[in-house]
Design an enzyme around this catalytic site. Structure first.
Site, PDB file in Angstrom:
ATOM      1  N   HIS A 180      -3.180   4.019   2.585  1.00  0.00           N
ATOM      2  CA  HIS A 180      -1.853   3.395   2.554  1.00  0.00           C
ATOM      3  C   HIS A 180      -1.915   1.976   3.124  1.00  0.00           C
ATOM      4  O   HIS A 180      -1.120   1.604   3.993  1.00  0.00           O
ATOM      5  CB  HIS A 180      -0.872   4.251   3.349  1.00  0.00           C
ATOM      6  CG  HIS A 180       0.556   4.111   2.939  1.00  0.00           C
ATOM      7  ND1 HIS A 180       1.310   2.991   3.219  1.00  0.00           N
ATOM      8  CD2 HIS A 180       1.379   4.938   2.253  1.00  0.00           C
ATOM      9  CE1 HIS A 180       2.525   3.146   2.763  1.00  0.00           C
ATOM     10  NE2 HIS A 180       2.592   4.333   2.150  1.00  0.00           N
ATOM     11  N   GLU A 308      -1.261   1.607  -3.259  1.00  0.00           N
ATOM     12  CA  GLU A 308      -1.766   2.962  -3.054  1.00  0.00           C
ATOM     13  C   GLU A 308      -2.323   3.529  -4.361  1.00  0.00           C
ATOM     14  O   GLU A 308      -1.563   3.967  -5.228  1.00  0.00           O
ATOM     15  CB  GLU A 308      -0.644   3.850  -2.527  1.00  0.00           C
ATOM     16  CG  GLU A 308       0.100   3.281  -1.316  1.00  0.00           C
ATOM     17  CD  GLU A 308       1.472   3.917  -1.143  1.00  0.00           C
ATOM     18  OE1 GLU A 308       1.561   5.165  -1.156  1.00  0.00           O
ATOM     19  OE2 GLU A 308       2.466   3.163  -1.021  1.00  0.00           O
TER      20      GLU A 308
END
Length: 343
Positions: A180, A308
């Site tokens: 992330h 992501e």
């Protein structure tokens, strides 16, 4: 190339170790054992300084004090699962609902909240660290246990690669991890000088809780059309902030996305073996959050962009989104590469 380690904090009697990977060009990737987290990425500048181009915290415990998950390893399943419900091999499962009635990023006890073991790895071409975590059904609620490794490697071509591997799987279960990471390639707390390109003709339609409806929308003539480089700010202004899954394709080993800062010319290209890139423009900053790169200033809305790489969110409930099931006894690896250059 050089690897440096040190314990930088103790949390609940568990030491958190920082591993610094430094290549021959002076690029530094800082990783920590809490959450197998990519803490910092330092790139040399013309004046001899180094600029951190990712959002993160100097103090590891700060990662547990907010929901930003900056640079953290996310799993077992990245993104959202509708109502935390799914069926595998004819059996229904319910996992924790930690985001508007849905499961998000592996739930409240996902990979990013765990302390990982580590092993240093060095060879002629790369330096790296292999983090290991033994995921238990009794901890995160997902079926079965598995051993997970997050293997970060830095080379002298300024590529940082992270490979997530699941093995020793005791039941048919889910595996769709990601990192992330949030990027800001400038020296400002905004994305005003950033341009983005994504190899995607479609983006998922989502409901008010960001669960995919199943509809794949063409990006042409929309703010989501990043097939050619364009500034990211107009799309943020048109949408109120991006938090969307792009259906990406990698052709001839080309990157699925490229982010660049037109002022510094710092550029990051992303390579992935899966079909989605979730782009999130940090639409909801949190109180009392201070990123290391901001020199004591509080975080700001839209100051970074998360990129992501993963399989499409809620894929287990949409047969045409991709396969996120891993069978008992199988081993599965997913790899993401971040290549830094000066454009």
């Amino acid at each position: 190339m050089e690897i440096l380690t040190k314990v930088i904090e103790t949390i609940a009697d568990k030491e958190v170790t920082q591993i610094r990977l430094i290549n021959d060009n002076g690029i530094e990737a800082h990783l920590i054992t809490l959450g197998a987290t990519w803490q910092a990425f330092l790139v040399p500048q013309a004046d001899g300084s180094k600029k951190n181009i990712v959002l993160g915290f100097d103090t590891p415990s700060h990662y547990n004090q907010n929901g930003i998950a900056a640079g953290q390893s996310i799993g077992r399943v990245a993104g959202r699962i509708h109502k935390g419900q799914f069926t595998i091999s004819g059996k229904d499962y319910q996992v924790a609902q930690n985001n508007n009635g849905n499961a998000l990023h592996g739930g409240p006890n996902g990979f990013n909240r765990q302390h990982w073991d580590y092993e240093l790895v060095q060879n002629n071409d790369t330096i790296g660290v292999k983090f290991t975590y033994h995921a238990k059904e009794t901890v995160d609620g997902f079926p079965g246990d598995m051993t997970v490794t997050a293997f970060y490697q830095l080379d002298n071509k300024n590529k940082l690669t992270v490979s997530y591997t699941a093995s020793d799987v005791t039941k048919d279960t889910l595996f769709n991890p990601t990192n992330h990471v949030y990027f800001n390639l400038s020296d400002k707390q905004d994305l005003s000088s950033h341009e983005l390109q994504i190899q995607a003709d479609q983006v998922l339609e989502s409901d008010d809780t960001l669960i995919p409806t199943g509809i794949k929308k063409e990006v042409v003539n929309t703010p989501y059309d990043f097939r050619n480089f364009k500034p990211i700010i107009p799309a943020i202004e048109a949408t109120g902030g991006i938090d969307d899954a792009f259906l990406v394709s990698s052709k001839d080993n080309q990157p699925i996305a490229v982010l660049r800062d037109k002022e510094s010319r710092d550029t990051v290209s992303i390579y992935s073996d899966r079909n989605a890139l979730v782009v999130y423009t940090f639409n909801f900053p949190e109180d009392n959050v201070y990123f290391a790169r901001d020199n004591g200033l509080e975080n700001k809305k839209h100051e970074g962009v998360a990129m992501e790489a993963q399989t499409l969110p809620d894929a287990i409930n949409h047969p045409d989104f991709g396969d996120t099931i891993i069978k008992k006894g199988d081993t599965q690896t997913h790899t993401i590469t971040f290549a830094y250059t000066k454009a």
